[in-house]
Design an enzyme around this catalytic site. Structure first.
Site: not given
Ligand code: HMG
Ligand code: MG
Length: 302
Positions: A249, A240
């Protein structure tokens, strides 16, 4: 000991694996990987995530990848959606399942999705509602259920709290994730027990990263508790971006080898799975991160 006769594996390699690659992986390669996984017998594939491309540029081709997959009947394709914007974008791709992802650790929640646990639940609630109204199954990933890269050990009470919140907003299934692979069997057992206060065992899966080599042991203890669904990653891909140093994984190949050796059915053809792992590993310029794949490949070459 009573073990399940059948286990369902969700290959999360295309998402959890490839989200973590430094090099650009073209959509065509991701699509080919999904095709190879389904022809190896995987019935559940976590394809991509509809997250901010500024946060995770590796998943920016989400819609393209989903559109390029030749869907096989009986296979279910899931995607991550952290908020309504992600869900709206995902809906056009017709996923079978969406995943909201929260954390048992406050610090990880902030680093990963830029909000507190409580705020994340507020954000997920309308996502869950809209997805279910559209007939899409909702899974919840619970990160850092045993340890956190920022907070250290995580108490089972924190998992209890998060699982209760997930249940309260209508999340249908939860994955107990050991994001950084620090879990050992008894700690994982406690995290699962906390989850099972809120969810039926048929609605719980294990998601174990193998950073410290504990994932198979953690899988075994989960099986002994009746858990029969696991997220695994072909060739052990992944990690991640917000959990530095955490490896992928547990390799799907390793879990399949263990399960088949125990007489547990997965529906997966291990040889074809190894080939899928070789395909993506060759593209990435390395060997598959799976002990079983390595052994089987050595045997083939003799
Ligand atoms: P933020 O910056 O707080 O969001 O991010 P916001 O709502 O203030 O929006 C900021 C900007 O992001 C805006 O764009 C939005 O349009 C855009 P701007 O106006 O600046 O051009 N935006 C998006 N664009 C595309 N798709 C979206 C989206 N949402 C907002 N859905 C947010 C909050 C959640 C979006 C951000 O923190 C994020 O994308 N995080 C993702 C992190 C991630 O993917 N991590 C890896 C996956 S989790 C993992 O791997 C764990 C897992 O495997 C289990 C484990 O092992 O633990 C699942
Ligand atoms: Mg994971």
């Amino acid at each position: 000991m009573n073990y399940p006769a059948r286990v369902k594996l969700v290959d999360v390699g295309p998402r959890d694996g490839l989200q973590n690659e430094q090099q650009q992986v073209p959509a065509s390669v991701k699509i080919e990987l999904v095709h190879r996984l389904q022809s190896a017998g995987l019935k559940e594939i976590e394809v991509t995530s509809f997250v901010s491309p500024k946060w995770v540029p590796q998943m920016a081709d989400n819609a393209q990848v989903m559109a390029g997959i030749a869907r096989q009947p009986g296979v279910r394709y899931s995607v991550l959606t952290p908020n309504l914007q992600g869900l709206q974008a995902a809906l056009a791709s017709r996923p079978d399942e969406i995943v909201v992802f929260g954390a048992a650790s406050e610090a990880f929640s902030q680093k990963n999705i830029n909000c507190s646990i409580a705020q994340s639940i507020e954000r997920f609630a309308p996502v869950v509602e809209a997805a279910r109204a559209a007939g899409i199954y909702v899974r919840g990933a619970m990160s850092c259920t045993v340890g956190c890269p920022y907070e250290g050990d995580i108490a089972p009470q924190r998992v209890d709290y998060l699982a209760g919140l997930m249940k309260s907003i209508g999340v249908q299934h939860v994955g107990v994730a050991d994001t950084i692979g620090v879990g050992t069997p008894l700690k994982v057992q406690r995290a699962l027990e906390a989850t099972l206060k809120h969810y039926n065992v048929n609605d719980v899966s294990g998601h174990f990263h193998d950073t410290y080599g504990q994932a198979l042991a953690n899988t075994l203890v989960s099986l002994q508790m009746g858990v029969w669904q696991f997220d695994t990653s072909v060739a052990g891909l992944g990690g991640c971006p917000y959990a530095k140093g955490a490896t992928g994984n547990v390799a799907t190949e390793d879990v399949v080898f263990m399960l088949h050796g125990m007489g547990i059915d997965t529906g997966i053809d291990l040889d074809r799975l190894v080939d899928a792992g070789v395909f993506i590993s060759e593209f990435l310029g390395r060997k598959p991160g799976s002990r079983a794949a390595t052994a089987l490949l050595n045997k083939r070459h003799h």
